[in-house]
Design a protein around this motif. Sequence first.
Motif, PDB file in Angstrom:
ATOM      1  N   GLU A  70       0.271   3.833  -3.066  1.00 29.05           N
ATOM      2  CA  GLU A  70       0.001   4.789  -2.751  1.00 29.05           C
ATOM      3  C   GLU A  70       1.300   6.885  -2.875  1.00 29.05           C
ATOM      4  OE1 GLU A  70      -0.235   5.946   1.227  1.00 29.05           O
ATOM      5  OE2 GLU A  70      -2.434   4.684   1.222  1.00 29.05           O
ATOM      6  N   ALA A  71       2.622   5.810  -2.922  1.00 29.90           N
ATOM      7  CA  ALA A  71       3.462   7.270  -3.062  1.00 29.90           C
ATOM      8  C   ALA A  71       3.394   7.099  -4.958  1.00 29.90           C
ATOM      9  CB  ALA A  71       4.520   6.210  -3.324  1.00 29.90           C
TER      10      ALA A  71
ATOM     11  N   ARG B  76       0.618  -1.418   0.035  1.00 32.66           N
ATOM     12  CA  ARG B  76       0.227   0.037   0.051  1.00 32.66           C
ATOM     13  C   ARG B  76       0.467   1.812  -0.181  1.00 32.66           C
ATOM     14  NH1 ARG B  76      -5.137   1.646   3.190  1.00 32.66           N
ATOM     15  NH2 ARG B  76      -5.164   3.338   2.701  1.00 32.66           N
ATOM     16  N   VAL B  77       2.025   1.182   0.847  1.00 31.74           N
ATOM     17  CA  VAL B  77       3.040   2.406   0.822  1.00 31.74           C
ATOM     18  C   VAL B  77       3.258   2.539  -0.743  1.00 31.74           C
ATOM     19  CG1 VAL B  77       4.790   3.562   2.174  1.00 31.74           C
ATOM     20  CG2 VAL B  77       2.956   2.366   3.350  1.00 31.74           C
ATOM     21  N   THR B  78       3.903   1.901  -1.071  1.00 26.65           N
ATOM     22  CA  THR B  78       4.941   2.210  -2.476  1.00 26.65           C
ATOM     23  C   THR B  78       2.914   2.268  -3.335  1.00 26.65           C
ATOM     24  OG1 THR B  78       5.811  -0.324  -1.616  1.00 26.65           O
ATOM     25  CG2 THR B  78       5.605   0.806  -4.344  1.00 26.65           C
TER      26      THR B  78
END
Length: 134
Positions: A94-95, A90-92
């Motif tokens: 989102e970025a 998710r973090v990747t």
Amino acid sequence: MPRPTTLTFTPADLEALGAERYAHPDPRVQQRMEVLWLISQGETQARSGHLAGVSKATVARYVAIFRRHGVAGLKVFQWVKPVGALEAHRVTLEAEFRERPPHTVAEAAERIATLTGVRRKDTQVRVLLKKVSA
């Protein structure tokens, strides 16, 4: 057929069941306490379930919890919520999507597959995009 064992309630159990069937903040715990309190007052398991609005199987589960863990066990819920395969990325994602927003859901699905190796259909990609953009 083995004869069912009767439930035994200590004075502390009776006090806790009587108080928490109305006072506990979680209504599911209140329901569990109500069923066991009714049984402690001499009602049958079937009648207790009927009065509390739960099935016989649910009453049997509550009784089994009480037998294993006592009144404290009636307050614990051990639910497992499934986590999707994309949650780990998710973090990747989102970025990536904030830096270069996708123009279509199909484009987002392709980029997700390229970045993570996980393929998802349009509906699941839309859900993910809504989470990411929130």
